[in-house]
Each structure stands twice: as structure tokens, then as C-alpha cells.
Design an enzyme around this catalytic site. Structure first.
Site, PDB file in Angstrom:
ATOM      1  N   THR A 116       0.866  -1.173   0.000  1.00 25.31           N
ATOM      2  CA  THR A 116       0.000   0.000   0.000  1.00 25.31           C
ATOM      3  C   THR A 116       0.904   1.225   0.000  1.00 25.31           C
ATOM      4  OG1 THR A 116      -1.755   1.187   1.176  1.00 25.31           O
ATOM      5  CG2 THR A 116      -0.169  -0.025   2.524  1.00 25.31           C
ATOM      6  N   GLY A 117       0.338   2.354  -0.449  1.00 24.22           N
ATOM      7  CA  GLY A 117       1.150   3.562  -0.488  1.00 24.22           C
ATOM      8  C   GLY A 117       1.298   4.073  -1.906  1.00 24.22           C
TER       9      GLY A 117
HETATM   10  N1  GLY Z   1      -1.007   1.875  -4.082  1.00 22.22           N
HETATM   11  C1  GLY Z   1      -2.077   2.421  -4.775  1.00 22.22           C
HETATM   12  C2  GLY Z   1      -1.704   3.359  -5.826  1.00 22.22           C
HETATM   13  O1  GLY Z   1      -0.677   4.003  -5.783  1.00 22.22           O
HETATM   14  O2  GLY Z   1      -2.449   3.466  -6.759  1.00 22.22           O
END
Ligand code: GLY
Length: 340
Positions: A237-238
Site C-alpha cells: 500500500t502507499g
Molecule cells: N497503491 C495504490 C496506488 O498508488 O495506486
């Protein structure tokens, strides 16, 4: 026996791999469940807990690990208060919500994904259908949407006018053309079944105000998610751009293959990425991981990253270690030293 020696002896008893890990992090990894506590479900963020609980219920009622991944992620995708996953997510720079998602199934190393899909309530289900019903791995944009509709998946008209206007005002007052901070909180959810098989899924609306057509790490196999049934699984995530340039989740799984505890593998991946990037304090990335042995962990480029862990006997929100400004080694230090 003093603490240092006790740690050393327990490390020696666990074998070389664990000893090596402790050296890397400076902390002893401890996330591990016993066989009787299986299944193990690990996901990103505190909001992942409701998804984990739903996934556990699916398994307890006889569903498969893929059902647990899909139906667990449905919960977050349906949450109207979640502004970074599902159709309630933040719109792109053209005021449209475009969603990214993928799914992997350990046995047979199967994968499916959708990128920049519009108006489909459950992109995770579209990703699963790509995996199960087509010879392909990834469908994007209008093609992905048409496929999902053809498969009978629910579509919803989304009115993003208000959100879009708010975002435009905010953007006008910011120096940066695109906000890169806390607006990209993907759900990545990993399941280790009682039979030892592993599956995982990932879903997001991606970076708020992203350029139309921008696809992040989440639907990219090996970036936002990776499952290897012989080793374990990892999800990210991020800020997707800082994950997908490094095949982040693949990297975490490869570190686990070398013997690292999942938490140490997450830390090792973040340190590797941080060493490449002089702006490493702004990386804004986190990983969660579990391995075949029922061990789990998470780590982040910043302090305070929370993730959710659920088993037959507990469901809780934990905090993973952050790399931040801590020792990452020399920037650029990944390069092999070649003698002239
Ligand atoms: N991790 C989700 C994005 O950057 O789209």
C-alpha cells in the site's frame, strides 16, 4: 542469563535464517501462529480488519481461500466511508473514479487483474473472473469494464462532482500538481488456508487526482501483490510509483524465499528501495506479508503503519516497524562493487 545471550541462544535454536533476520532489523520478529490457529489472514490498515473477519467467516462456512479473499475485499470496496478503495474512492484529474485490482491463487500460480476500470462495484470480482474465465492476466479500461458487465458484475453510476470540485480547490492551493501523501490506502489481503495453500488480493481507487489512465502498483502482479505457494505472499500500500519501479511485493516474497521472516522481508525490501532513492523519507510505502509457516509481519517507510491480522483465535490491528530515517545503508549502496 542476560538478555543479549538469551536472544543469541534462541536465535541459534531457530537456525541461521532467523539469526540473520534479527541482525538486519535490530529487532526480533515475533509474528507467528500455531497450526491450530489456522487460517491466517493478513491485510493492510485497520480497515482491513472488517475484511479479514468477513474472509474468516467465509472459510469457517466452508468457502475457499479465493472466496475469502474476494468476499473479504468486498467489505472494503463497499464501504462508502473509504475514500481510497471502491467506488467511493477519490476521482482522478478528470473527475472520474478509476479502480485497480488483482488476485492471485497459489496452486497453479494463477493471477488476474483489472486496471483503470470504471463503474464496477467490485473490481476484485472482475479480477477473479479475468483469472478464471479468460486466457489473460490483465484487462484495462473500457475492455475491462465491458468484460465485467458481460460477466454479470454489478455496475453503479458514480456522481463525483462534489468530491472533484473539492479536490480541484485543494489542488489549486498546493504547490505540487499531484498530492502524494495519505490518499492512497489500498487494501491488500493475504490468506494462508488451513491446508497450507495461499491466495491474495488487492484493490484501490489509487492516487487521488491521478492523470486519467494512470495505473498504480495494485493491479500489477509482483508490485501490489505477489503469491508464491511454496513460500508466502506479500501486498503493498502507499504511493504505487515507489512500489512498481521495484516489483515490491515480488521482492518481499523473494526475501522470504531466502529465509527471512515476513516482517524482516518487508523491512529488507523497504531498505533496498530507500537505498536507491535519496528522497526515501517521502517514499510513502508499506508492505504486509505472510509465509507458508504461519509467520506474518509488516513494515513501512514511515513509523506507525497499522495492519490487521486474523486467525481462528484472534483478530487484531498491529503496528509494523517503520524504516524512516533509520539505518538504510548507503544511498545507492545496492550496486555490486565491481573492481576496476
Ligand atoms: N497503491 C495504490 C496506488 O498508488 O495506486
Amino acid at each position: 542469563m542476560d538478555m543479549t545471550r538469551r536472544k543469541f541462544v534462541s536465535g541459534a535454536a531457530l537456525g541461521l535464517a532467523t539469526t540473520t533476520l534479527s541482525k538486519i532489523s535490530g529487532a526480533e520478529p515475533d509474528g507467528e501462529i500455531k497450526k491450530g490457529e489456522m487460517p491466517l489472514i493478513v491485510s493492510t490498515w485497520p480497515f482491513g480488519k472488517a475484511s479479514n473477519d468477513a474472509g474468516l467467516k467465509v472459510l469457517q462456512e466452508g468457502g475457499t481461500i479465493l472466496d475469502a479473499v474476494e468476499q473479504g475485499i468486498w467489505v472494503t470496496e463497499s464501504d462508502v466511508h473509504n475514500q481510497s478503495v471502491g467506488l467511493a474512492g477519490a476521482p482522478n484529474a478528470a473527475g472520474v473514479v478509476q479502480l485497480d485490482s488483482c488476485i492471485m491463487y497459489g496452486p497453479g500460480h494463477k493471477a488476474g487483474s483489472v486496471g483503470a476500470i470504471e463503474g464496477i462495484r467490485h473490481p476484485i470480482s472482475a479480477a477473479r473472473r479475468v483469472m478464471e474465465k479468460t486466457p489473460h492476466v490483465m484487462l484495462v479500461g473500457e475492455g475491462a469494464r465491458m468484460f465485467a458487465l458481460e460477466q454479470g458484475l454489478e455496475s453503479i453510476e458514480v456522481d463525483t462532482h462534489e468530491k472533484y470540485e473539492t479536490w480541484k480547490k485543494k489542488r489549486a492551493s498546493e504547490k505540487q500538481p499531484l498530492r502524494k501523501d495519505k490518499n492512497h490506502d489500498t487494501i491488500a489481503l493475504l490468506v494462508l488456508g488451513a491446508d497450507g495453500n495461499i491466495a491474495g488480493g488487492c484493490s484501490t481507487s489509487g492516487l487521488s487526482g491521478k492523470l486519467p489512465g494512470r495505473v498504480g502498483d495494485s493491479p500489477i502482479i509482483g508490485s501490489g501483490l505477489y503469491v508464491d505457494n511454496d513460500v508466502g505472499a506479500a501486498g503493498a500500500t502507499g504511493l504505487g510509483e515507489n512500489v512498481m519501479r521495484y516489483c515490491g511485493s515480488f521482492l518481499v516474497v523473494e526475501f522470504m524465499r531466502q529465509g527471512l521472516h515476513p516482517q524482516e522481508a518487508c523491512l529488507a525490501a523497504i531498505r533496498r528501495i530507500a537505498r536507491q532513492d535519496p528522497r526515501h523519507t517521502e517514499l510513502s510505502i508499506s508492505f504486509v506479508a505472510l509465509d507458508k509457516h504461519g509467520r506474518y509481519g509488516a513494515a513501512s517507510s514511515a513509523q506507525g503503519f497499522q495492519y490487521s491480522v486474523t486467525t481462528n483465535s484472534k483478530s487484531e490491528v498491529l503496528t509494523g516497524p517503520g524504516v524512516g530515517n533509520l539505518d538504510i545503508g548507503e544511498v545507492g549502496g545496492n550496486r555490486p562493487k565491481i573492481k576496476p
